[in-house]
Scaffold this motif. Sequence first.
Motif, PDB file in Angstrom:
ATOM      1  N   SER A 122       0.846  -1.192   0.000  1.00 41.93           N
ATOM      2  CA  SER A 122       0.000   0.000   0.000  1.00 41.93           C
ATOM      3  C   SER A 122       0.879   1.238   0.000  1.00 41.93           C
ATOM      4  N   ASN A 123       0.489   2.245  -0.791  1.00 48.70           N
ATOM      5  CA  ASN A 123       1.239   3.503  -0.813  1.00 48.70           C
ATOM      6  C   ASN A 123       0.497   4.614  -0.079  1.00 48.70           C
TER       7      ASN A 123
ATOM      8  N   TYR B 111       4.209  -1.171   3.559  1.00 45.51           N
ATOM      9  CA  TYR B 111       3.986   0.229   3.191  1.00 45.51           C
ATOM     10  C   TYR B 111       5.103   0.695   2.266  1.00 45.51           C
ATOM     11  N   ILE B 112       4.718   1.227   1.113  1.00 47.91           N
ATOM     12  CA  ILE B 112       5.660   1.779   0.146  1.00 47.91           C
ATOM     13  C   ILE B 112       5.287   3.248  -0.052  1.00 47.91           C
ATOM     14  N   PRO B 113       6.115   4.192   0.382  1.00 43.85           N
ATOM     15  CA  PRO B 113       5.748   5.605   0.245  1.00 43.85           C
ATOM     16  C   PRO B 113       5.438   5.958  -1.207  1.00 43.85           C
ATOM     17  N   PRO B 114       4.415   6.783  -1.430  1.00 47.08           N
ATOM     18  CA  PRO B 114       4.094   7.209  -2.799  1.00 47.08           C
ATOM     19  C   PRO B 114       5.249   7.997  -3.369  1.00 47.08           C
ATOM     20  N   GLY B 115       5.389   7.960  -4.687  1.00 42.59           N
ATOM     21  CA  GLY B 115       6.527   8.669  -5.244  1.00 42.59           C
ATOM     22  C   GLY B 115       6.465   8.838  -6.749  1.00 42.59           C
ATOM     23  N   ILE B 116       7.537   9.371  -7.268  1.00 40.81           N
ATOM     24  CA  ILE B 116       7.729   9.575  -8.696  1.00 40.81           C
ATOM     25  C   ILE B 116       9.175   9.203  -9.017  1.00 40.81           C
TER      26      ILE B 116
ATOM     27  N   GLU C  98       0.246  13.389   2.999  1.00 46.11           N
ATOM     28  CA  GLU C  98       1.213  12.301   2.855  1.00 46.11           C
ATOM     29  C   GLU C  98       2.318  12.655   1.859  1.00 46.11           C
ATOM     30  N   VAL C  99       2.072  13.642   1.001  1.00 46.43           N
ATOM     31  CA  VAL C  99       3.068  14.006  -0.009  1.00 46.43           C
ATOM     32  C   VAL C  99       3.525  15.463   0.097  1.00 46.43           C
ATOM     33  N   VAL C 100       2.873  16.268   0.928  1.00 43.03           N
ATOM     34  CA  VAL C 100       3.268  17.667   1.134  1.00 43.03           C
ATOM     35  C   VAL C 100       3.464  17.895   2.622  1.00 43.03           C
ATOM     36  N   ALA C 101       4.648  18.348   3.015  1.00 42.37           N
ATOM     37  CA  ALA C 101       4.932  18.628   4.418  1.00 42.37           C
ATOM     38  C   ALA C 101       4.516  20.066   4.717  1.00 42.37           C
ATOM     39  N   ASN C 102       3.428  20.213   5.448  1.00 40.97           N
ATOM     40  CA  ASN C 102       2.879  21.538   5.729  1.00 40.97           C
ATOM     41  C   ASN C 102       3.878  22.398   6.499  1.00 40.97           C
ATOM     42  N   GLY C 103       4.131  23.593   5.982  1.00 41.40           N
ATOM     43  CA  GLY C 103       5.070  24.505   6.615  1.00 41.40           C
ATOM     44  C   GLY C 103       6.509  24.286   6.207  1.00 41.40           C
ATOM     45  N   GLU C 104       6.786  23.185   5.506  1.00 44.93           N
ATOM     46  CA  GLU C 104       8.156  22.891   5.057  1.00 44.93           C
ATOM     47  C   GLU C 104       8.268  22.915   3.535  1.00 44.93           C
ATOM     48  N   THR C 105       7.369  22.209   2.863  1.00 41.05           N
ATOM     49  CA  THR C 105       7.422  22.159   1.396  1.00 41.05           C
ATOM     50  C   THR C 105       6.198  22.809   0.763  1.00 41.05           C
TER      51      THR C 105
END
Length: 372
Positions: free
Chosen positions: A136-137, A156-161, A300-307
Motif C-alpha cells: 500500500s502507498n 507500506y511503500i511511500p508514494p513517489g515519482i 502524505e506528499v506535502v509537508a505543511n510549513g516545510e514544502t
Amino acid sequence: MRIAFYAPFKPLGHPNPSGDLTIGTGLHDFLSRNNEVVQVSRLRSRWIYWKPWQWPQVCLERIQAERAAKGCDLWLTYHTYYKAPDLLGPACARRLGLPYAVFQGIYSTKTRRSLKTCPGFLLNRAALRAASVVFSNKRDDLTNLARIIPKDRLRYIPPGIFPEQFAFDLDARERLRKEWDTGDRSVILSAAMFRDDVKTQGLTFLLKACGKLAAQGKDFLLTLAGDGVMRPHLEALAREQLPGRVIFLGQVPREKLFENYSAADVFAFPGIRESLGMVFLEAQSCGLPVVAFDGWGIPEVVANGETGLLCRPFDEDAFRATLAKLLDDAKLRRSMGLTAADRVRLHHDLNRNYQQVESELREVARRTQGNN
C-alpha cells in the motif's frame, strides 16, 4: 523473475490519463527493467458485477490469462478495490500454484452497507485475503487492510515519482516565461484534467480565490495545464474572474510537464478528494512550493510549513492567505521549493521505493518455490 501483471481498474495504455494509470505504468516499467513482466489480461472489471452480459467474458479471460501466466513465478495485481475487484488473479494463481501479490489494494467496510457496492466489497475482500503480500502507498489504506490481512503480509511503500523526470530546468523557465510575457510577475501553476467532477470543482475554487487576490491588488499570472469537457466553463470563469491573466496551456504531455513546473513560482491546486495527487510530488520535485487543502492524501506528499502551505478544506480566506503569503515572499518560496525538491528525492524516489517491492516479490516467489 517472470511476473504475470494485471490491472483490473484501468489496463496499461488506457487513453484516459490519471494518477492511478501513472502509478500502474511506473510500477510495470520499473519491474520490467530486470524482469519479464507479462500483461496477462486487459479485462476492465469496473462495476462488472452489475453487467451480467460481460460475465461470460470473465470466464473466457480467466482461461486466456491462465495460459498467458504459465511459466511465471508470481502474479501481481495492481489496484483492486470494490469498484474494480480482481476477478482473475486469485483463481489463476491458485490453479497455477503461483504466489498472488497485490499492489495498492484498498479495503473499505462502508461499501458493504450498500446494495450497489456490497458485491464489489465481497469480491474485493476475497481477492485481498488470497494475497501472499499486499503493498500500500497510503497509510490510511494500510490501517484498513490490517482489519482483514495479517500485518506480516502488509507492506507500506511511500508514494513517489521518478525524480529524474521532474528536475528544474533553467532554460525552460526562461523560454516559457518569455513566451508567456510574465515580466516581473509571479506565476501560479495548476495542473488537472478538466473533468466534470472534483477536478473542475478544485480549479473553480482556485480561479475564484485568484480573482479575489487580483481584486486586492496582487499582481501575478495563472497558468493552467490540462484539458477536457469543462474547458469552456473554466475559460468563461477565467474571463470573469481574471481577465487577461490566465493562460490555458492545454493538455501537456507528462514528459514535458517539468518545463511548466520550472517556469512557475507556486503550484496551487485544492486537491479535493485526492487520494495522493501525483502532481504535488511532480511540482515539488521541480522546486515548487505547494498550496493545497489539508485533507485526504495530500499531507502524505506535502509537508505543511516545510514544502508547502496547507489549509482547512474549502476555507476560502485561508486558501487566499496562503497563496498571498507565498506570492509576497520570494525568499520563502525559494526555501520551501529547495526543501521540497530534496524531500521528494529522500522519501518519494520510486527508484529506491520500488526496489523494496521487487525484493519482496522475489522473496515471496522464492518461498513458494521452496514449498513446492
